[in-house]
Design a protein around this motif. Structure first.
Motif, short mmCIF file in Angstrom:
data_model
loop_
_atom_site.label_atom_id
_atom_site.label_comp_id
_atom_site.label_asym_id
_atom_site.label_seq_id
_atom_site.Cartn_x
_atom_site.Cartn_y
_atom_site.Cartn_z
N ILE A 109 0.85 -1.20 0.00
CA ILE A 109 0.00 0.00 0.00
C ILE A 109 0.88 1.24 0.00
CG2 ILE A 109 -1.72 1.33 1.27
CD1 ILE A 109 -2.80 -1.32 2.37
N VAL A 110 0.70 2.06 -1.01
CA VAL A 110 1.43 3.33 -1.14
C VAL A 110 0.42 4.38 -1.58
CG1 VAL A 110 3.40 4.50 -2.20
CG2 VAL A 110 3.47 2.02 -1.92
N ALA A 111 -0.03 5.21 -0.67
CA ALA A 111 -1.13 6.14 -0.97
C ALA A 111 -0.72 7.19 -1.99
CB ALA A 111 -1.61 6.81 0.32
N ASN A 112 -1.68 7.93 -2.49
CA ASN A 112 -1.45 8.81 -3.64
C ASN A 112 -0.65 10.07 -3.32
OD1 ASN A 112 -3.64 9.86 -2.12
ND2 ASN A 112 -4.50 10.90 -3.92
N HIS A 113 -0.46 10.42 -2.04
CA HIS A 113 0.29 11.63 -1.71
C HIS A 113 1.76 11.36 -1.39
CE1 HIS A 113 -2.51 15.15 -1.40
NE2 HIS A 113 -3.40 14.17 -1.51
N GLU A 114 2.22 10.14 -1.62
CA GLU A 114 3.62 9.83 -1.32
C GLU A 114 4.57 10.58 -2.24
OE1 GLU A 114 4.70 7.74 1.32
OE2 GLU A 114 2.60 8.11 1.81
N HIS A 115 5.75 10.91 -1.72
CA HIS A 115 6.79 11.55 -2.52
C HIS A 115 7.31 10.55 -3.55
CE1 HIS A 115 10.75 13.33 -3.40
NE2 HIS A 115 10.23 14.48 -2.98
N PRO A 116 7.77 11.03 -4.73
CA PRO A 116 8.33 10.11 -5.72
C PRO A 116 9.41 9.19 -5.17
CG PRO A 116 8.01 12.25 -6.73
CD PRO A 116 7.68 12.41 -5.26
N SER A 117 10.20 9.68 -4.21
CA SER A 117 11.24 8.83 -3.62
C SER A 117 10.65 7.73 -2.74
CB SER A 117 12.21 9.68 -2.78
OG SER A 117 12.98 10.51 -3.64
N ILE A 165 2.97 -1.61 4.25
CA ILE A 165 2.44 -0.27 4.04
C ILE A 165 3.62 0.69 4.04
CG2 ILE A 165 1.05 1.62 5.00
CD1 ILE A 165 -0.78 -0.48 6.23
N SER A 166 3.78 1.43 2.95
CA SER A 166 4.83 2.45 2.84
C SER A 166 4.15 3.80 2.90
CB SER A 166 5.61 2.28 1.54
OG SER A 166 6.69 3.18 1.47
N ILE A 167 4.57 4.65 3.84
CA ILE A 167 3.76 5.83 4.17
C ILE A 167 4.63 7.01 4.61
CG2 ILE A 167 3.46 4.85 6.49
CD1 ILE A 167 0.77 6.26 6.68
N CYS A 168 4.26 8.20 4.15
CA CYS A 168 4.90 9.43 4.65
C CYS A 168 4.39 9.76 6.05
CB CYS A 168 4.57 10.61 3.74
SG CYS A 168 5.66 10.82 2.33
N HIS A 169 5.28 10.29 6.89
CA HIS A 169 4.82 10.81 8.17
C HIS A 169 4.12 12.15 7.95
CE1 HIS A 169 5.86 11.32 12.73
NE2 HIS A 169 4.58 11.41 12.48
N ILE A 170 4.78 13.02 7.17
CA ILE A 170 4.16 14.28 6.74
C ILE A 170 4.31 14.36 5.24
CG2 ILE A 170 4.29 16.80 6.83
CD1 ILE A 170 5.29 16.60 9.67
N VAL A 171 3.20 14.50 4.52
CA VAL A 171 3.28 14.55 3.06
C VAL A 171 3.82 15.90 2.62
CG1 VAL A 171 1.37 12.91 2.87
CG2 VAL A 171 0.90 15.37 2.72
N ASN A 172 4.59 15.88 1.54
CA ASN A 172 5.21 17.14 1.09
C ASN A 172 4.25 17.98 0.26
OD1 ASN A 172 5.38 15.51 -1.38
ND2 ASN A 172 6.80 17.09 -2.10
N THR A 173 3.12 17.42 -0.12
CA THR A 173 2.20 18.14 -0.99
C THR A 173 1.46 19.25 -0.26
OG1 THR A 173 0.60 16.37 -0.54
CG2 THR A 173 1.85 16.25 -2.61
N ALA A 222 6.73 0.87 6.66
CA ALA A 222 7.93 1.65 6.34
C ALA A 222 7.52 3.11 6.22
CB ALA A 222 8.55 1.16 5.04
N VAL A 223 8.24 3.98 6.91
CA VAL A 223 7.86 5.40 6.98
C VAL A 223 8.90 6.29 6.31
CG1 VAL A 223 7.33 7.34 8.51
CG2 VAL A 223 6.54 5.04 9.09
N ASP A 224 8.43 7.17 5.45
CA ASP A 224 9.24 8.26 4.90
C ASP A 224 9.12 9.42 5.88
OD1 ASP A 224 10.03 10.63 3.64
OD2 ASP A 224 9.15 10.11 1.70
N GLY A 225 10.21 9.66 6.63
CA GLY A 225 10.18 10.70 7.66
C GLY A 225 10.90 11.97 7.26
N ALA A 226 11.05 12.22 5.96
CA ALA A 226 11.82 13.37 5.49
C ALA A 226 11.33 14.69 6.07
CB ALA A 226 11.79 13.43 3.96
N GLN A 227 10.00 14.84 6.22
CA GLN A 227 9.46 16.11 6.68
C GLN A 227 9.14 16.15 8.16
OE1 GLN A 227 9.73 18.58 4.89
NE2 GLN A 227 9.64 17.90 2.76
N SER A 228 9.31 15.04 8.86
CA SER A 228 8.97 15.05 10.29
C SER A 228 10.20 15.00 11.19
CB SER A 228 8.06 13.87 10.62
OG SER A 228 8.68 12.63 10.34
#
Length: 429
Positions: free
Chosen positions: A153-161, A207-215, A237-243
């Motif tokens: 599961i990778v929701a639609n607001h995920e960063h390209p990375s 589930i691959s998910i952003c903590h804070i979406v960049n959009t 798995a969490v993309d924590g780039a913005q948190s």
């Protein structure tokens, strides 16, 4: 803040920085001439966190004259103390390259790992020192031996990375990537959790998910989603780039299996440095992107084994965390909320603007996205930089047509006043 505390603050961070007058036209400048040498950080404990305190924090960052930088979500600056420390590390390395590349800094690197681990309330043995979020997400996505028709599961607001690694390393093998749609302005965290719950099937593995979406700066409820996923045997798995650095984070409490972040955004480290957290019990799933001597190491260090790497930047991360801890992660977390609230209060009742970031502190932090009604976001961004020296990022995906503003710790309420004045001026044209 009283006069004595202000003097101690300045002494502990720098000899002071003379503020420049800003004009709309940028001028060429030698930034090194503006720098002032920093004194060693003291252990003074700051209690009086009024606006004067944060103005002193802002003085630790040197920007090009005429620039008002509201684009930290793209790339953060390093404070003077981090810049100077990193330069000294580079000088040391160049003075005796082989000594400091292989061996002499081993213990110092481990101290940096310990500082990162402490910042996120985890074990040293759960932190790898990598280059950026993209590397971390690639490492995670490439590691898994999934079977055809398994689902991620990778929701639609995920960063390209956060999407491309899964597409390249898994989708090409027949793995299905499920892309549920997130609401732009959810009413509560339950609404977001429901999106992921409804996307889960018996084939879901990750589930691959952003903590804070960049959009639009929306914060996703990682703790609740992690619990739900683990109850079904699904990894998170969490993309924590913005948190990472914006929020006070306890990764054990969040409950995710993996968390990748670039430290050169909200942690203000040198560029090209990042961190990867892997829960001890989940490390068995991960494989290094690169292999070299030492690849048989069973510890998390096997994931950062590049043989030759830019250690001055890694050690500069340690200094950045010292600076960050000096201010205090809870203080920074609260300041993020304070600036967010202050900005929103200035424009939320103005019909010329529409805020496209959720208001709740459970659903957003120091990134706020605003549409100027009837105006093209890219054109407004151009006017802001050319006429007011304000740098931000236009966001056009998902029909946002809005401007993304980042309120990092070097942003003061005076800066926000200036931003709002600029926005209202352009909105009135």
């Amino acid at each position: 803040m009283n006069h004595t505390n202000r003097r101690k603050f300045i002494k502990s961070f720098s000899a002071g920085v003379t503020a420049s007058m800003f004009t709309p036209v940028f001028a060429a400048t030698d930034l090194d001439k503006q720098r002032t040498s920093l004194l060693e950080l003291s252990k003074f404990d700051y209690k009086d966190l009024d606006e004067n305190f944060w103005e002193q924090v802002a003085e630790q960052f040197i920007f090009q004259p005429n620039l008002h930088y509201f684009n930290n979500a793209s790339l953060g600056p390093s404070p003077i103390v981090v810049q100077e420390a990193t330069r000294k590390f580079r000088d040391t390395l160049d003075a005796f390259p082989s000594k400091y590349m292989w061996g002499a800094w081993k213990d110092d690197v481990e101290k940096v790992r310990s500082k990162v681990a402490s910042l996120f309330s985890v074990s040293n043995e759960e932190i790898a020192l990598i280059h950026n979020t993209t590397e971390g997400m690639n490492l995670i996505a490439r590691s898994f031996d999934l079977q055809k028709d398994d689902e991620i599961i990778v929701a639609n607001h995920e960063h390209p990375s956060g999407t491309i690694p899964w597409e390249v390393w898994q989708e090409t093998k027949g793995i299905k990537i499920v892309r549920p749609e997130l609401p732009i302005l959810p009413d509560n965290t339950d609404e977001v959790v429901a999106v992921y719950k409804n996307a889960i099937t018996s084939r879901t593995k990750i589930i691959s998910i952003c903590h804070i979406v960049n959009t639009n700066g929306m914060m996703l409820p990682i703790k609740e989603i992690s619990k739900m996923a683990h109850d079904k045997g699904i990894l998170v798995a969490v993309d924590g780039a913005q948190s990472a650095g914006m929020l006070s984070i306890d990764l054990h409490d969040l409950g995710c299996d993996f968390y990748a972040a670039s430290s050169h955004k909200w942690l203000f480290s040198p560029k090209g440095v990042g961190v990867l957290y892997a829960k001890y019990e989940s490390q068995k799933f991960l494989k290094p992107l690169m292999v070299a001597r030492g690849h048989n190491d069973k510890s998390i260090r096997r994931l950062e084994n590049y043989n030759t790497r830019n250690y001055p930047e890694v050690l500069g991360l340690g200094t950045a965390i010292d600076f960050y801890n000096k201010i205090g992660k809870q203080n920074i977390d609260e300041r993020s909320k304070e600036l967010k609230s202050y900005f929103r209060s200035q424009i939320q009742n103005d019909s010329r603007f529409k805020i496209k970031t959720p208001a709740s502190n459970d659903l957003s932090g120091a990134i706020q996205v605003v549409e100027v009604i009837g105006k093209d976001a890219k054109e407004i961004k151009k006017k802001l930089i050319e006429q007011f020296g304000i740098d931000c990022r236009p966001m056009t995906d998902f029909n946002l047509n809005a401007l993304r503003f980042s309120f990092a710790i070097y942003i003061t309420k005076k800066d926000i006043d200036y931003l709002v004045k600029a926005l209202t001026t352009i909105a009135s044209l």
